[in-house]
Design an enzyme around this catalytic site. Structure first.
Site, mmCIF file in Angstrom:
data_model
loop_
_atom_site.group_PDB
_atom_site.id
_atom_site.type_symbol
_atom_site.label_atom_id
_atom_site.label_comp_id
_atom_site.label_asym_id
_atom_site.label_seq_id
_atom_site.Cartn_x
_atom_site.Cartn_y
_atom_site.Cartn_z
ATOM 1 N N TYR A 274 0.807 -1.213 0.000
ATOM 2 C CA TYR A 274 0.000 0.000 0.000
ATOM 3 C C TYR A 274 0.847 1.273 0.000
ATOM 4 C CZ TYR A 274 -4.041 -2.929 1.216
ATOM 5 O OH TYR A 274 -5.037 -3.866 1.210
ATOM 6 N N THR B 258 -1.534 -9.251 -4.123
ATOM 7 C CA THR B 258 -2.764 -9.806 -3.561
ATOM 8 C C THR B 258 -3.610 -8.756 -2.851
ATOM 9 O OG1 THR B 258 -1.292 -10.599 -1.779
ATOM 10 C CG2 THR B 258 -2.093 -12.222 -3.371
ATOM 11 N N GLU B 259 -3.043 -7.585 -2.578
ATOM 12 C CA GLU B 259 -3.811 -6.451 -2.072
ATOM 13 C C GLU B 259 -3.105 -5.159 -2.462
ATOM 14 O OE1 GLU B 259 -4.861 -6.228 2.095
ATOM 15 O OE2 GLU B 259 -5.130 -8.400 2.234
ATOM 16 N N ASN B 260 -3.908 -4.158 -2.835
ATOM 17 C CA ASN B 260 -3.418 -2.804 -3.057
ATOM 18 C C ASN B 260 -4.629 -1.908 -3.227
ATOM 19 O OD1 ASN B 260 -2.755 -0.677 -5.520
ATOM 20 N ND2 ASN B 260 -1.164 -0.765 -3.964
#
Length: 422
Positions: free
Chosen positions: A271, A325-327
């Site tokens: 992030y 896998t997340e952002n």
């Protein structure tokens, strides 16, 4: 402010995975994990605000078909979701076949819609009984976790593209360092259990936040502290997976040959950066006011749009394929999310061009969900009315969907969704 109107058109590999991410505890509702137990749930959420129970969350347990319809509307080919252990084994040693069948129905619906699934076995939440036994604070609970893994992997393997074992075990302000040492061993043991039943790739997502010295590299205290925190949260995890040894300052090393190469690919949740201020006890929460966008009514960790962090992260992981896998970004003004997605995808493409094998990009999050004790941070590509649970795709969701449909980010797409009136 980043000027996305000056970006060059970019295209992505033909087999690129485009997706969104959720976690069961954050969207399903009424999971009965330790987060839902008034006696043992945390007292405060991120930022020190009073803890709010998840309740029905986004009601996705009942409305998963509506969630899948959103994925299709955006032309996404991938979805990261999690199983809720607290549903599957609510009482120690008693598996609920009805809940297993529910997850099978969800996975069947995704497969019917040609959406590849990255399935997470533990996304921060677990049953109350496991928590009361000490959860990952002790290796004595390993058999409980492995029994759960042994149960679910053969049940769901035919529907899964890849397995993700434990989410973000490397964050030492979420876990103690002792727990992180244990979690790596839980991960390794679970990896080999999964391989008994599956030939699908396996990993565990690490949380990557770049550690920057607050006052720059010439300030030795800040630089030393930044290097130390980077090792304690990032490098010790990478070193352990690469070599099979868990080396943490002030602890005896743990040598575990079966840990080596137990990530078939790097899974990374990335992030932002953290400014490390050696002059403060709360050393990671400073920010540069000049680049903070105040995207919510309260300061939040994702306020700083810094796509170079994604580029640096990916180039640090060149030895294996990488799946983001997340952002994402929490913001009230959805135009910030348009800027954010465009900026990050430019960084991803530059990393690909520099030689990183990036498998795909999974955006956090599909929905405005429960964020570990609060509903204030809104990360979703779609909003949720928490009275009716109606989903509404945001302009950023349509923007992302058009990028995916074209497998490209072009100036024409940017101009369609972006204006200077922020």
């Amino acid at each position: 402010m980043i000027n996305i109107l000056e970006y060059s058109d970019i295209t992505f590999p033909e087999d690129f995975l485009w997706g969104a991410t959720t976690a069961g505890q954050q969207i399903e509702g009424n999971n009965n994990s330790f987060y839902d137990d008034k006696e043992i749930a945390p007292k405060f959420a991120y930022g020190g605000v009073p803890y709010q129970m998840a309740g029905r969350a986004c009601n996705s347990y009942e409305m998963y078909k509506e969630d899948i319809a959103l994925l299709k509307k955006m032309h996404l080919n991938s979805y990261r979701m999690s199983l809720e252990w607290s549903r599957i084994e609510p009482v120690e040693g008693q598996f609920d076949e009805k809940e297993i069948e529910h997850y099978r129905d969800v996975l069947k619906e995704l497969k019917k819609n040609n959406i590849k699934v990255c399935l997470t076995l533990h996304h921060n939440s677990h049953p109350v009984w496991f928590h009361q036994l000490g959860a990952f604070k002790t290796m004595d609970n390993l058999d409980y976790f492995l029994r759960y893994v042994e149960k679910v992997v053969p049940e769901f393997d035919e529907y899964v593209e890849c397995w993700l074992i434990i989410n973000e075990m490397n964050i030492v302000f979420e876990y103690t360092i002792e727990e992180s040492i244990n979690l790596l061993q839980y991960h390794a043991k679970a990896y080999h259990v999964i391989k008994k039943y599956s030939n699908k790739p396996v990993s565990s997502p690490m949380n990557y936040a770049e550690k920057k010295p607050m006052r720059g590299v010439t300030d030795k205290p800040d630089q030393i502290m930044a290097d130390y925190i980077d090792y304690m949260e990032n490098e010790f995890f990478l070193h352990a997976i690469r070599t099979g040894e868990i080396v943490v300052p002030f602890h005896d090393a743990v040598y575990m040959p079966e840990l080596k190469d137990t990530c078939d690919f790097w899974a990374v949740n990335v992030y932002t950066r953290q400014l490390i201020n050696s002059r403060k006890a709360m050393f990671r929460f400073d920010r540069y006011e000049a680049s903070s966008i105040h995207s919510l009514d309260v300061p939040y960790f994702s306020d700083d749009i810094c796509p170079e962090v994604v580029f640096h992260c990916l180039n640090r992981l060149k030895d294996k394929p990488v799946l983001i896998t997340e952002n994402g970004i929490a913001c009230k003004n959805d135009k910030y999310r348009v800027i954010y997605i465009a900026a990050v995808l430019q960084a991803v493409k530059q990393a690909i061009d520099s030689g990183v094998k990036v498998l795909g990009y999974l955006h956090w999050s599909l929905l405005d969900n429960w964020e570990w004790g609060t509903y204030t941070p809104t990360f979703g590509l779609a909003s949720v009315n928490h009275e009716t649970y109606e989903r509404t795709l945001k302009p950023s969701g349509y923007f992302y969907g058009e990028i995916v449909e074209n497998n490209a980010l072009t100036l024409d797409i940017i101009k369609k969704y972006y204006s200077n009136n922020i």
